[in-house]
Design a protein around this motif. Structure first.
Motif, PDB file in Angstrom:
ATOM      1  N   LYS A 147     -15.128   0.589  -9.287  1.00 12.32           N
ATOM      2  CA  LYS A 147     -13.686   0.401  -9.400  1.00 12.32           C
ATOM      3  C   LYS A 147     -13.256   0.390 -10.864  1.00 12.32           C
ATOM      4  O   LYS A 147     -14.040   0.034 -11.758  1.00 12.32           O
ATOM      5  CB  LYS A 147     -13.282  -0.952  -8.821  1.00 12.32           C
ATOM      6  CG  LYS A 147     -13.512  -1.178  -7.362  1.00 12.32           C
ATOM      7  CD  LYS A 147     -13.065  -2.622  -7.043  1.00 12.32           C
ATOM      8  CE  LYS A 147     -13.318  -2.990  -5.608  1.00 12.32           C
ATOM      9  NZ  LYS A 147     -12.910  -4.411  -5.366  1.00 12.32           N
ATOM     10  N   ASP A 148     -12.015   0.702 -11.101  1.00 11.28           N
ATOM     11  CA  ASP A 148     -11.425   0.494 -12.413  1.00 11.28           C
ATOM     12  C   ASP A 148     -11.441  -1.011 -12.696  1.00 11.28           C
ATOM     13  O   ASP A 148     -10.986  -1.812 -11.877  1.00 11.28           O
ATOM     14  CB  ASP A 148      -9.983   1.011 -12.430  1.00 11.28           C
ATOM     15  CG  ASP A 148      -9.341   0.892 -13.793  1.00 11.28           C
ATOM     16  OD1 ASP A 148     -10.025   1.148 -14.801  1.00 11.28           O
ATOM     17  OD2 ASP A 148      -8.153   0.519 -13.855  1.00 11.28           O
ATOM     18  N   GLY A 149     -12.013  -1.403 -13.843  1.00 11.23           N
ATOM     19  CA  GLY A 149     -12.042  -2.813 -14.216  1.00 11.23           C
ATOM     20  C   GLY A 149     -13.311  -3.542 -13.852  1.00 11.23           C
ATOM     21  O   GLY A 149     -13.414  -4.759 -14.077  1.00 11.23           O
ATOM     22  N   ALA A 150     -14.302  -2.854 -13.304  1.00 12.23           N
ATOM     23  CA  ALA A 150     -15.560  -3.506 -12.932  1.00 12.23           C
ATOM     24  C   ALA A 150     -16.240  -4.107 -14.165  1.00 12.23           C
ATOM     25  O   ALA A 150     -16.184  -3.549 -15.266  1.00 12.23           O
ATOM     26  CB  ALA A 150     -16.496  -2.504 -12.258  1.00 12.23           C
ATOM     27  N   ILE A 151     -16.887  -5.245 -13.972  1.00 12.00           N
ATOM     28  CA  ILE A 151     -17.563  -5.965 -15.057  1.00 12.00           C
ATOM     29  C   ILE A 151     -19.064  -5.896 -14.824  1.00 12.00           C
ATOM     30  O   ILE A 151     -19.555  -6.125 -13.701  1.00 12.00           O
ATOM     31  CB  ILE A 151     -17.086  -7.430 -15.099  1.00 12.00           C
ATOM     32  CG1 ILE A 151     -15.605  -7.488 -15.488  1.00 12.00           C
ATOM     33  CG2 ILE A 151     -17.927  -8.254 -16.071  1.00 12.00           C
ATOM     34  CD1 ILE A 151     -14.975  -8.849 -15.323  1.00 12.00           C
ATOM     35  N   LEU A 152     -19.820  -5.585 -15.879  1.00 12.41           N
ATOM     36  CA  LEU A 152     -21.273  -5.433 -15.801  1.00 12.41           C
ATOM     37  C   LEU A 152     -21.947  -6.466 -16.693  1.00 12.41           C
ATOM     38  O   LEU A 152     -21.582  -6.627 -17.859  1.00 12.41           O
ATOM     39  CB  LEU A 152     -21.691  -4.036 -16.263  1.00 12.41           C
ATOM     40  CG  LEU A 152     -21.109  -2.849 -15.500  1.00 12.41           C
ATOM     41  CD1 LEU A 152     -21.358  -1.561 -16.268  1.00 12.41           C
ATOM     42  CD2 LEU A 152     -21.724  -2.768 -14.128  1.00 12.41           C
ATOM     43  N   ALA A 153     -22.958  -7.147 -16.137  1.00  7.91           N
ATOM     44  CA  ALA A 153     -23.727  -8.128 -16.910  1.00  7.91           C
ATOM     45  C   ALA A 153     -25.184  -8.057 -16.488  1.00  7.91           C
ATOM     46  O   ALA A 153     -25.498  -7.723 -15.340  1.00  7.91           O
ATOM     47  CB  ALA A 153     -23.179  -9.537 -16.684  1.00  7.91           C
ATOM     48  N   ASN A 154     -26.077  -8.391 -17.399  1.00  2.54           N
ATOM     49  CA  ASN A 154     -27.513  -8.375 -17.125  1.00  2.54           C
ATOM     50  C   ASN A 154     -28.095  -9.757 -17.382  1.00  2.54           C
ATOM     51  O   ASN A 154     -27.873 -10.350 -18.431  1.00  2.54           O
ATOM     52  CB  ASN A 154     -28.222  -7.347 -18.014  1.00  2.54           C
ATOM     53  CG  ASN A 154     -29.736  -7.495 -17.936  1.00  2.54           C
ATOM     54  OD1 ASN A 154     -30.299  -7.582 -16.854  1.00  2.54           O
ATOM     55  ND2 ASN A 154     -30.389  -7.570 -19.081  1.00  2.54           N
ATOM     56  N   ALA A 155     -28.872 -10.254 -16.411  1.00  2.00           N
ATOM     57  CA  ALA A 155     -29.558 -11.535 -16.570  1.00  2.00           C
ATOM     58  C   ALA A 155     -31.060 -11.356 -16.684  1.00  2.00           C
ATOM     59  O   ALA A 155     -31.797 -12.340 -16.750  1.00  2.00           O
ATOM     60  CB  ALA A 155     -29.230 -12.451 -15.387  1.00  2.00           C
ATOM     61  N   GLY A 156     -31.546 -10.107 -16.700  1.00  2.00           N
ATOM     62  CA  GLY A 156     -32.965  -9.845 -16.896  1.00  2.00           C
ATOM     63  C   GLY A 156     -33.333  -9.908 -18.369  1.00  2.00           C
ATOM     64  O   GLY A 156     -32.471  -9.847 -19.246  1.00  2.00           O
ATOM     65  N   HIS A 157     -34.627 -10.006 -18.649  1.00  2.24           N
ATOM     66  CA  HIS A 157     -35.056 -10.252 -20.032  1.00  2.24           C
ATOM     67  C   HIS A 157     -34.718  -9.107 -20.985  1.00  2.24           C
ATOM     68  O   HIS A 157     -34.277  -9.334 -22.100  1.00  2.24           O
ATOM     69  CB  HIS A 157     -36.558 -10.533 -20.085  1.00  2.24           C
ATOM     70  CG  HIS A 157     -37.017 -10.959 -21.448  1.00  2.24           C
ATOM     71  ND1 HIS A 157     -36.897 -12.259 -21.897  1.00  2.24           N
ATOM     72  CD2 HIS A 157     -37.551 -10.261 -22.479  1.00  2.24           C
ATOM     73  CE1 HIS A 157     -37.345 -12.335 -23.138  1.00  2.24           C
ATOM     74  NE2 HIS A 157     -37.763 -11.142 -23.515  1.00  2.24           N
ATOM     75  N   PHE A 158     -34.951  -7.867 -20.576  1.00  2.00           N
ATOM     76  CA  PHE A 158     -34.709  -6.728 -21.451  1.00  2.00           C
ATOM     77  C   PHE A 158     -33.439  -5.975 -21.055  1.00  2.00           C
ATOM     78  O   PHE A 158     -33.009  -6.024 -19.903  1.00  2.00           O
ATOM     79  CB  PHE A 158     -35.904  -5.765 -21.434  1.00  2.00           C
ATOM     80  CG  PHE A 158     -37.147  -6.340 -22.060  1.00  2.00           C
ATOM     81  CD1 PHE A 158     -37.158  -6.719 -23.394  1.00  2.00           C
ATOM     82  CD2 PHE A 158     -38.289  -6.516 -21.309  1.00  2.00           C
ATOM     83  CE1 PHE A 158     -38.294  -7.256 -23.971  1.00  2.00           C
ATOM     84  CE2 PHE A 158     -39.441  -7.058 -21.877  1.00  2.00           C
ATOM     85  CZ  PHE A 158     -39.441  -7.432 -23.215  1.00  2.00           C
ATOM     86  N   ASN A 159     -32.869  -5.274 -22.019  1.00  2.00           N
ATOM     87  CA  ASN A 159     -31.590  -4.574 -21.806  1.00  2.00           C
ATOM     88  C   ASN A 159     -31.800  -3.179 -21.229  1.00  2.00           C
ATOM     89  O   ASN A 159     -31.273  -2.190 -21.734  1.00  2.00           O
ATOM     90  CB  ASN A 159     -30.814  -4.478 -23.127  1.00  2.00           C
ATOM     91  CG  ASN A 159     -31.568  -3.708 -24.190  1.00  2.00           C
ATOM     92  OD1 ASN A 159     -32.788  -3.698 -24.217  1.00  2.00           O
ATOM     93  ND2 ASN A 159     -30.843  -3.059 -25.073  1.00  2.00           N
TER      94      ASN A 159
END
Length: 436
Positions: free
Chosen positions: A305-317
Protein backbone atom coordinates in the motif's frame (compact mmCIF):
# COMPACT_ATOMS: atom_id res chain seq x y z
CA UNK A 1 45.55 3.88 21.92
CA UNK A 2 43.23 2.76 24.75
CA UNK A 3 39.98 4.14 23.36
CA UNK A 4 38.33 5.88 20.45
CA UNK A 5 34.88 7.34 21.04
CA UNK A 6 32.77 10.12 19.56
CA UNK A 7 33.06 12.64 22.41
CA UNK A 8 34.67 11.93 25.78
CA UNK A 9 32.85 14.92 27.28
CA UNK A 10 29.63 12.85 27.14
CA UNK A 11 30.94 10.65 29.96
CA UNK A 12 28.96 12.34 32.74
CA UNK A 13 25.66 11.64 30.99
CA UNK A 14 26.83 8.10 30.27
CA UNK A 15 27.47 7.45 33.96
CA UNK A 16 23.90 8.46 34.73
CA UNK A 17 22.56 6.03 32.12
CA UNK A 18 24.71 3.21 33.50
CA UNK A 19 23.54 4.01 37.03
CA UNK A 20 19.92 3.63 35.91
CA UNK A 21 20.70 0.28 34.27
CA UNK A 22 22.47 -0.97 37.39
CA UNK A 23 19.41 -0.07 39.46
CA UNK A 24 17.38 -2.41 37.26
CA UNK A 25 19.84 -5.31 36.86
CA UNK A 26 19.92 -6.93 40.31
CA UNK A 27 20.99 -10.40 39.13
CA UNK A 28 24.11 -9.12 37.41
CA UNK A 29 24.86 -6.88 40.39
CA UNK A 30 24.74 -9.90 42.72
CA UNK A 31 27.09 -11.78 40.41
CA UNK A 32 29.36 -8.71 40.47
CA UNK A 33 29.50 -8.85 44.28
CA UNK A 34 30.68 -12.45 44.10
CA UNK A 35 33.12 -11.70 41.29
CA UNK A 36 34.70 -8.93 43.40
CA UNK A 37 35.30 -11.40 46.22
CA UNK A 38 36.47 -14.39 44.17
CA UNK A 39 38.15 -12.71 41.14
CA UNK A 40 37.44 -15.70 38.82
CA UNK A 41 38.59 -13.80 35.72
CA UNK A 42 41.92 -12.55 37.08
CA UNK A 43 44.50 -12.31 34.30
CA UNK A 44 41.94 -12.96 31.56
CA UNK A 45 41.56 -10.65 28.54
CA UNK A 46 38.11 -10.53 26.93
CA UNK A 47 37.44 -9.08 23.48
CA UNK A 48 33.73 -8.20 23.39
CA UNK A 49 31.75 -7.27 20.29
CA UNK A 50 28.40 -6.24 21.75
CA UNK A 51 25.89 -3.43 21.36
CA UNK A 52 27.52 -0.62 23.34
CA UNK A 53 24.57 0.26 25.55
CA UNK A 54 24.09 1.10 29.21
CA UNK A 55 23.26 -2.56 29.92
CA UNK A 56 26.45 -3.72 28.23
CA UNK A 57 28.34 -1.28 30.43
CA UNK A 58 26.97 -3.05 33.51
CA UNK A 59 28.28 -6.35 32.11
CA UNK A 60 31.69 -4.84 31.30
CA UNK A 61 32.00 -3.41 34.80
CA UNK A 62 31.08 -6.82 36.23
CA UNK A 63 33.71 -8.62 34.15
CA UNK A 64 36.30 -6.04 35.19
CA UNK A 65 35.44 -6.48 38.89
CA UNK A 66 36.02 -10.18 38.34
CA UNK A 67 39.57 -9.42 37.26
CA UNK A 68 39.20 -9.33 33.46
CA UNK A 69 40.67 -6.80 31.08
CA UNK A 70 37.95 -6.00 28.55
CA UNK A 71 38.25 -4.51 25.07
CA UNK A 72 34.78 -3.45 23.93
CA UNK A 73 33.69 -2.77 20.34
CA UNK A 74 30.24 -2.63 18.68
CA UNK A 75 28.32 -5.48 17.08
CA UNK A 76 26.33 -3.07 14.91
CA UNK A 77 27.41 0.24 13.31
CA UNK A 78 24.31 2.12 14.51
CA UNK A 79 23.64 0.74 17.99
CA UNK A 80 26.30 2.48 20.11
CA UNK A 81 25.14 4.87 22.82
CA UNK A 82 27.92 7.46 22.60
CA UNK A 83 27.43 8.64 26.18
CA UNK A 84 27.99 5.11 27.46
CA UNK A 85 31.09 4.59 25.31
CA UNK A 86 32.53 7.83 26.69
CA UNK A 87 31.80 6.85 30.29
CA UNK A 88 33.51 3.47 29.87
CA UNK A 89 36.50 5.06 28.17
CA UNK A 90 36.87 7.52 31.04
CA UNK A 91 36.84 4.58 33.47
CA UNK A 92 39.78 3.02 31.66
CA UNK A 93 37.95 0.44 29.55
CA UNK A 94 39.51 -0.13 26.13
CA UNK A 95 36.53 0.89 24.01
CA UNK A 96 36.45 1.67 20.28
CA UNK A 97 32.90 2.62 19.39
CA UNK A 98 30.69 5.39 18.14
CA UNK A 99 27.26 5.59 16.54
CA UNK A 100 27.24 5.69 12.74
CA UNK A 101 30.39 3.76 11.84
CA UNK A 102 30.99 2.89 8.20
CA UNK A 103 32.15 -0.59 7.21
CA UNK A 104 35.85 0.21 7.44
CA UNK A 105 35.50 1.79 10.88
CA UNK A 106 33.42 -1.15 12.10
CA UNK A 107 36.09 -3.68 11.15
CA UNK A 108 38.83 -1.35 12.39
CA UNK A 109 37.06 -1.68 15.75
CA UNK A 110 37.26 -5.48 15.55
CA UNK A 111 40.97 -5.19 14.78
CA UNK A 112 41.36 -2.98 17.86
CA UNK A 113 39.70 -5.62 20.05
CA UNK A 114 41.89 -8.39 18.64
CA UNK A 115 45.04 -6.32 19.20
CA UNK A 116 44.67 -7.14 22.90
CA UNK A 117 45.25 -10.86 22.14
CA UNK A 118 42.15 -12.08 23.97
CA UNK A 119 41.72 -15.27 25.94
CA UNK A 120 37.94 -15.15 25.45
CA UNK A 121 35.76 -13.67 22.71
CA UNK A 122 32.29 -12.39 23.60
CA UNK A 123 30.06 -11.89 20.59
CA UNK A 124 26.62 -10.75 19.45
CA UNK A 125 26.08 -11.84 15.86
CA UNK A 126 29.45 -13.63 15.47
CA UNK A 127 31.29 -10.95 13.47
CA UNK A 128 34.18 -10.99 15.95
CA UNK A 129 34.42 -14.78 16.08
CA UNK A 130 34.04 -15.10 12.32
CA UNK A 131 36.82 -12.55 11.86
CA UNK A 132 39.18 -14.60 14.06
CA UNK A 133 38.47 -17.63 11.91
CA UNK A 134 38.86 -15.78 8.62
CA UNK A 135 42.26 -14.58 9.80
CA UNK A 136 43.26 -18.09 10.87
CA UNK A 137 42.30 -19.49 7.47
CA UNK A 138 44.15 -16.79 5.55
CA UNK A 139 41.25 -14.84 4.07
CA UNK A 140 42.20 -11.55 2.41
CA UNK A 141 38.99 -9.67 1.66
CA UNK A 142 38.34 -6.00 2.47
CA UNK A 143 37.12 -6.69 5.99
CA UNK A 144 40.35 -8.52 6.81
CA UNK A 145 42.38 -5.59 5.52
CA UNK A 146 40.38 -3.22 7.72
CA UNK A 147 41.01 -5.47 10.73
CA UNK A 148 44.74 -5.47 10.07
CA UNK A 149 44.86 -1.66 10.05
CA UNK A 150 44.23 -1.51 13.81
CA UNK A 151 45.46 -4.91 15.03
CA UNK A 152 49.00 -3.72 15.67
CA UNK A 153 51.86 -6.22 15.66
CA UNK A 154 49.89 -9.22 16.89
CA UNK A 155 50.15 -12.39 14.79
CA UNK A 156 46.50 -12.60 13.72
CA UNK A 157 46.90 -15.96 12.00
CA UNK A 158 47.86 -17.61 15.30
CA UNK A 159 45.33 -15.78 17.44
CA UNK A 160 42.70 -18.53 17.44
CA UNK A 161 45.16 -21.07 18.84
CA UNK A 162 45.46 -19.20 22.15
CA UNK A 163 41.78 -18.39 22.66
CA UNK A 164 40.21 -20.53 25.41
CA UNK A 165 36.69 -20.09 24.10
CA UNK A 166 33.97 -17.66 23.21
CA UNK A 167 30.36 -16.80 23.91
CA UNK A 168 27.56 -15.87 21.52
CA UNK A 169 24.56 -13.74 22.47
CA UNK A 170 22.04 -14.02 19.67
CA UNK A 171 20.21 -16.48 17.43
CA UNK A 172 21.86 -15.26 14.22
CA UNK A 173 25.33 -15.67 15.68
CA UNK A 174 24.61 -19.16 17.01
CA UNK A 175 23.39 -20.23 13.56
CA UNK A 176 26.62 -18.94 11.99
CA UNK A 177 28.84 -20.66 14.54
CA UNK A 178 26.99 -23.98 14.30
CA UNK A 179 27.50 -23.80 10.54
CA UNK A 180 31.21 -23.19 11.12
CA UNK A 181 31.37 -26.22 13.41
CA UNK A 182 29.33 -28.36 10.98
CA UNK A 183 31.88 -27.62 8.26
CA UNK A 184 34.70 -28.73 10.57
CA UNK A 185 36.21 -25.24 10.68
CA UNK A 186 35.44 -24.09 14.23
CA UNK A 187 38.71 -23.60 16.09
CA UNK A 188 37.67 -23.12 19.71
CA UNK A 189 34.67 -23.85 21.96
CA UNK A 190 31.67 -21.52 21.96
CA UNK A 191 29.00 -21.22 24.62
CA UNK A 192 25.72 -20.35 22.94
CA UNK A 193 24.32 -18.01 25.57
CA UNK A 194 21.25 -17.55 23.39
CA UNK A 195 20.24 -21.15 24.12
CA UNK A 196 19.91 -20.59 27.87
CA UNK A 197 16.24 -20.55 28.86
CA UNK A 198 16.74 -17.43 30.95
CA UNK A 199 18.01 -15.72 27.82
CA UNK A 200 15.82 -16.61 24.87
CA UNK A 201 12.51 -17.09 26.66
CA UNK A 202 12.75 -13.57 28.07
CA UNK A 203 15.23 -11.48 26.04
CA UNK A 204 14.04 -12.67 22.64
CA UNK A 205 10.33 -12.70 23.43
CA UNK A 206 9.70 -9.95 25.98
CA UNK A 207 12.80 -7.81 25.38
CA UNK A 208 12.65 -7.70 21.58
CA UNK A 209 8.87 -7.70 21.58
CA UNK A 210 8.76 -4.47 23.58
CA UNK A 211 11.89 -2.75 22.29
CA UNK A 212 10.98 -3.33 18.63
CA UNK A 213 7.74 -1.44 19.11
CA UNK A 214 9.58 1.19 21.14
CA UNK A 215 11.84 1.82 18.12
CA UNK A 216 8.95 1.87 15.64
CA UNK A 217 6.92 4.29 17.74
CA UNK A 218 9.87 6.63 18.36
CA UNK A 219 10.64 6.72 14.66
CA UNK A 220 7.05 7.22 13.47
CA UNK A 221 4.86 8.34 16.40
CA UNK A 222 2.14 6.31 14.69
CA UNK A 223 -1.02 4.87 16.24
CA UNK A 224 -0.90 1.07 16.27
CA UNK A 225 -4.60 0.67 17.02
CA UNK A 226 -6.49 -0.08 13.83
CA UNK A 227 -3.39 -1.04 11.83
CA UNK A 228 -2.72 -4.29 10.00
CA UNK A 229 0.65 -5.57 11.22
CA UNK A 230 2.64 -8.23 9.38
CA UNK A 231 5.34 -10.10 11.31
CA UNK A 232 7.73 -12.21 9.23
CA UNK A 233 8.94 -15.11 11.35
CA UNK A 234 7.40 -16.75 14.42
CA UNK A 235 10.43 -17.69 16.46
CA UNK A 236 10.66 -16.27 19.97
CA UNK A 237 11.35 -12.78 18.64
CA UNK A 238 8.44 -12.88 16.21
CA UNK A 239 6.12 -14.18 18.92
CA UNK A 240 7.01 -11.29 21.16
CA UNK A 241 6.48 -8.71 18.42
CA UNK A 242 3.16 -10.20 17.32
CA UNK A 243 1.86 -10.42 20.88
CA UNK A 244 2.78 -6.80 21.59
CA UNK A 245 1.13 -5.70 18.34
CA UNK A 246 -2.11 -7.29 19.47
CA UNK A 247 -1.75 -5.70 22.90
CA UNK A 248 -1.26 -2.26 21.31
CA UNK A 249 -4.57 -2.61 19.50
CA UNK A 250 -3.61 -3.70 16.00
CA UNK A 251 -6.73 -4.51 13.98
CA UNK A 252 -5.13 -7.59 12.42
CA UNK A 253 -1.82 -9.31 13.12
CA UNK A 254 -0.60 -11.51 10.27
CA UNK A 255 2.31 -13.93 10.61
CA UNK A 256 4.34 -15.25 7.67
CA UNK A 257 6.43 -18.40 8.12
CA UNK A 258 8.29 -21.14 6.26
CA UNK A 259 8.31 -23.57 9.20
CA UNK A 260 5.05 -25.58 9.37
CA UNK A 261 5.27 -26.14 13.13
CA UNK A 262 5.78 -22.48 13.90
CA UNK A 263 3.04 -21.51 11.46
CA UNK A 264 0.68 -23.89 13.25
CA UNK A 265 1.70 -22.39 16.61
CA UNK A 266 0.87 -18.93 15.28
CA UNK A 267 -2.57 -20.13 14.17
CA UNK A 268 -3.24 -21.73 17.57
CA UNK A 269 -2.04 -18.51 19.25
CA UNK A 270 -4.80 -16.68 17.40
CA UNK A 271 -2.89 -15.01 14.56
CA UNK A 272 -3.61 -15.11 10.82
CA UNK A 273 -1.02 -16.96 8.77
CA UNK A 274 -0.43 -16.49 5.05
CA UNK A 275 2.42 -16.14 2.52
CA UNK A 276 4.27 -12.81 2.47
CA UNK A 277 3.22 -12.34 -1.16
CA UNK A 278 -0.42 -12.06 -0.01
CA UNK A 279 0.33 -10.18 3.19
CA UNK A 280 2.29 -7.57 1.21
CA UNK A 281 -0.93 -6.22 -0.28
CA UNK A 282 -2.72 -6.03 3.08
CA UNK A 283 -0.29 -4.77 5.70
CA UNK A 284 0.27 -1.28 7.06
CA UNK A 285 3.38 -2.18 9.08
CA UNK A 286 5.89 -4.93 8.22
CA UNK A 287 8.42 -6.25 10.72
CA UNK A 288 11.00 -8.93 9.86
CA UNK A 289 12.32 -11.31 12.52
CA UNK A 290 13.72 -14.32 10.66
CA UNK A 291 17.51 -13.99 10.45
CA UNK A 292 17.34 -14.75 6.73
CA UNK A 293 18.00 -12.75 3.59
CA UNK A 294 15.42 -10.81 1.47
CA UNK A 295 12.41 -12.07 3.38
CA UNK A 296 10.73 -8.92 2.10
CA UNK A 297 11.85 -8.68 -1.52
CA UNK A 298 11.58 -5.76 -3.93
CA UNK A 299 8.61 -7.51 -5.55
CA UNK A 300 6.84 -7.57 -2.18
CA UNK A 301 7.60 -3.90 -1.59
CA UNK A 302 6.17 -2.93 -4.98
CA UNK A 303 2.90 -4.65 -4.03
CA UNK A 304 2.50 -2.72 -0.79
CA UNK A 305 0.00 0.00 0.00
CA UNK A 306 0.94 3.64 -0.30
CA UNK A 307 2.37 4.57 3.12
CA UNK A 308 3.49 1.10 4.23
CA UNK A 309 6.12 1.10 7.00
CA UNK A 310 9.06 -1.34 6.98
CA UNK A 311 11.15 -2.31 10.01
CA UNK A 312 13.65 -5.08 10.76
CA UNK A 313 14.15 -6.75 14.15
CA UNK A 314 16.70 -9.31 12.93
CA UNK A 315 20.39 -8.92 13.71
CA UNK A 316 21.65 -8.05 10.22
CA UNK A 317 20.22 -5.60 7.68
CA UNK A 318 19.56 -8.25 5.05
CA UNK A 319 15.93 -9.20 5.70
CA UNK A 320 14.45 -6.30 3.73
CA UNK A 321 15.77 -5.79 0.20
CA UNK A 322 17.12 -2.32 0.88
CA UNK A 323 19.53 -2.52 -2.06
CA UNK A 324 16.68 -3.19 -4.46
CA UNK A 325 14.62 -0.41 -2.91
CA UNK A 326 17.50 2.05 -3.29
CA UNK A 327 18.00 0.97 -6.87
CA UNK A 328 14.47 1.54 -8.12
CA UNK A 329 13.29 4.43 -5.95
CA UNK A 330 12.45 7.64 -7.82
CA UNK A 331 13.37 9.68 -4.78
CA UNK A 332 14.39 9.32 -1.15
CA UNK A 333 14.25 11.76 1.73
CA UNK A 334 14.48 11.79 5.52
CA UNK A 335 11.12 12.55 7.11
CA UNK A 336 12.02 12.10 10.78
CA UNK A 337 15.13 10.79 12.57
CA UNK A 338 15.64 7.21 11.37
CA UNK A 339 12.66 7.35 9.00
CA UNK A 340 13.29 7.45 5.24
CA UNK A 341 10.60 7.94 2.60
CA UNK A 342 11.05 6.16 -0.73
CA UNK A 343 8.95 6.99 -3.79
CA UNK A 344 8.46 3.86 -5.86
CA UNK A 345 8.22 3.70 -9.67
CA UNK A 346 4.46 3.11 -9.33
CA UNK A 347 4.06 6.41 -7.47
CA UNK A 348 3.46 4.86 -4.07
CA UNK A 349 5.59 5.78 -1.05
CA UNK A 350 6.98 3.40 1.57
CA UNK A 351 8.81 4.25 4.77
CA UNK A 352 11.93 2.42 5.99
CA UNK A 353 13.04 2.69 9.61
CA UNK A 354 16.72 2.75 10.56
CA UNK A 355 18.15 1.75 7.17
CA UNK A 356 16.67 -1.71 7.70
CA UNK A 357 19.00 -2.34 10.64
CA UNK A 358 17.98 -3.50 14.12
CA UNK A 359 15.07 -1.16 14.76
CA UNK A 360 15.13 -1.50 18.53
CA UNK A 361 18.74 -0.35 18.80
CA UNK A 362 18.84 2.13 15.93
CA UNK A 363 15.65 4.04 16.72
CA UNK A 364 15.43 3.23 20.44
CA UNK A 365 17.67 2.01 23.30
CA UNK A 366 17.47 -1.74 22.90
CA UNK A 367 15.98 -4.10 25.44
CA UNK A 368 14.91 -2.84 28.86
CA UNK A 369 17.54 -3.32 31.56
CA UNK A 370 15.34 -5.77 33.49
CA UNK A 371 15.51 -8.39 30.73
CA UNK A 372 19.15 -7.79 29.81
CA UNK A 373 19.84 -8.50 33.47
CA UNK A 374 19.32 -12.21 32.79
CA UNK A 375 20.97 -12.24 29.37
CA UNK A 376 24.16 -10.64 30.63
CA UNK A 377 24.13 -12.69 33.83
CA UNK A 378 24.44 -15.67 31.47
CA UNK A 379 27.31 -13.96 29.63
CA UNK A 380 29.21 -13.34 32.87
CA UNK A 381 28.67 -16.91 34.07
CA UNK A 382 29.68 -18.24 30.64
CA UNK A 383 33.00 -16.37 30.82
CA UNK A 384 33.63 -17.82 34.28
CA UNK A 385 32.69 -21.30 33.06
CA UNK A 386 35.17 -21.09 30.17
CA UNK A 387 37.94 -20.15 32.58
CA UNK A 388 37.16 -22.98 35.02
CA UNK A 389 36.51 -25.74 32.47
CA UNK A 390 38.53 -26.99 29.52
CA UNK A 391 36.09 -27.66 26.69
CA UNK A 392 36.69 -29.36 23.38
CA UNK A 393 35.85 -27.58 20.14
CA UNK A 394 32.08 -27.31 19.77
CA UNK A 395 29.02 -25.15 20.38
CA UNK A 396 27.68 -25.67 23.90
CA UNK A 397 24.66 -24.68 25.95
CA UNK A 398 25.48 -23.24 29.36
CA UNK A 399 24.84 -25.96 32.00
CA UNK A 400 21.25 -26.07 33.22
CA UNK A 401 22.27 -25.50 36.84
CA UNK A 402 23.63 -22.07 35.90
CA UNK A 403 20.41 -21.31 34.02
CA UNK A 404 18.48 -22.24 37.15
CA UNK A 405 20.80 -20.09 39.27
CA UNK A 406 19.97 -17.05 37.13
CA UNK A 407 16.24 -17.76 37.42
CA UNK A 408 16.48 -18.13 41.20
CA UNK A 409 18.39 -14.87 41.55
CA UNK A 410 15.84 -13.06 39.38
CA UNK A 411 12.89 -14.40 41.38
CA UNK A 412 14.61 -13.48 44.63
CA UNK A 413 15.27 -9.94 43.41
CA UNK A 414 11.55 -9.63 42.64
CA UNK A 415 10.55 -10.88 46.08
CA UNK A 416 8.91 -14.01 44.66
CA UNK A 417 9.00 -17.37 46.42
CA UNK A 418 8.17 -20.73 44.85
CA UNK A 419 7.47 -24.25 46.10
CA UNK A 420 10.04 -27.01 46.50
CA UNK A 421 9.51 -30.70 45.84
CA UNK A 422 8.97 -32.90 48.86
CA UNK A 423 11.15 -35.98 49.12
CA UNK A 424 8.11 -38.09 48.16
CA UNK A 425 7.47 -35.96 45.08
CA UNK A 426 11.12 -36.12 44.07
CA UNK A 427 11.13 -39.92 44.32
CA UNK A 428 7.89 -40.19 42.34
CA UNK A 429 9.05 -38.19 39.32
CA UNK A 430 12.47 -39.90 39.19
CA UNK A 431 11.32 -43.50 39.60
CA UNK A 432 10.02 -45.99 37.06
CA UNK A 433 8.43 -48.35 39.64
CA UNK A 434 5.72 -46.01 40.91
CA UNK A 435 2.59 -45.58 38.81
CA UNK A 436 -1.17 -46.06 39.04
Amino acid sequence: MEYKVKDISLASRGRQLIYWAERNMPVLMRIRERFERERPLAGITIAASLHVTKETAVLVRTLARGGARVALVPSNPLSTQDEVAAALAEEGVAVYAWRGMNEREYYNAIGFALSFSPDITMDDGADLTASVHKLAYGASDDTVQHIRETAGSIDLAKLASRIRGGTEETTTGVIRLKALHREGKLLYPIIAVNESYTKYLFDNRYGTGQSTWDGILRATNMLVAGKVVVVAGYGWVGRGIATRARGLGARRVIVTEVNPVRALEAVFDGFEVMPISRAAEIGDVFITATGDVRVISLDHILRMKDGAILANAGHFNVEIDVEGLERVARSKRTIRPYLEEYELPNGKRVYLIGEGRLVNLVAAEGHPSEVMDMSFANQALAAEYLVKNKLGVGVYKLPDELDVEVAKLKLSSMGIEIDELTEEQRRYITSWELGT
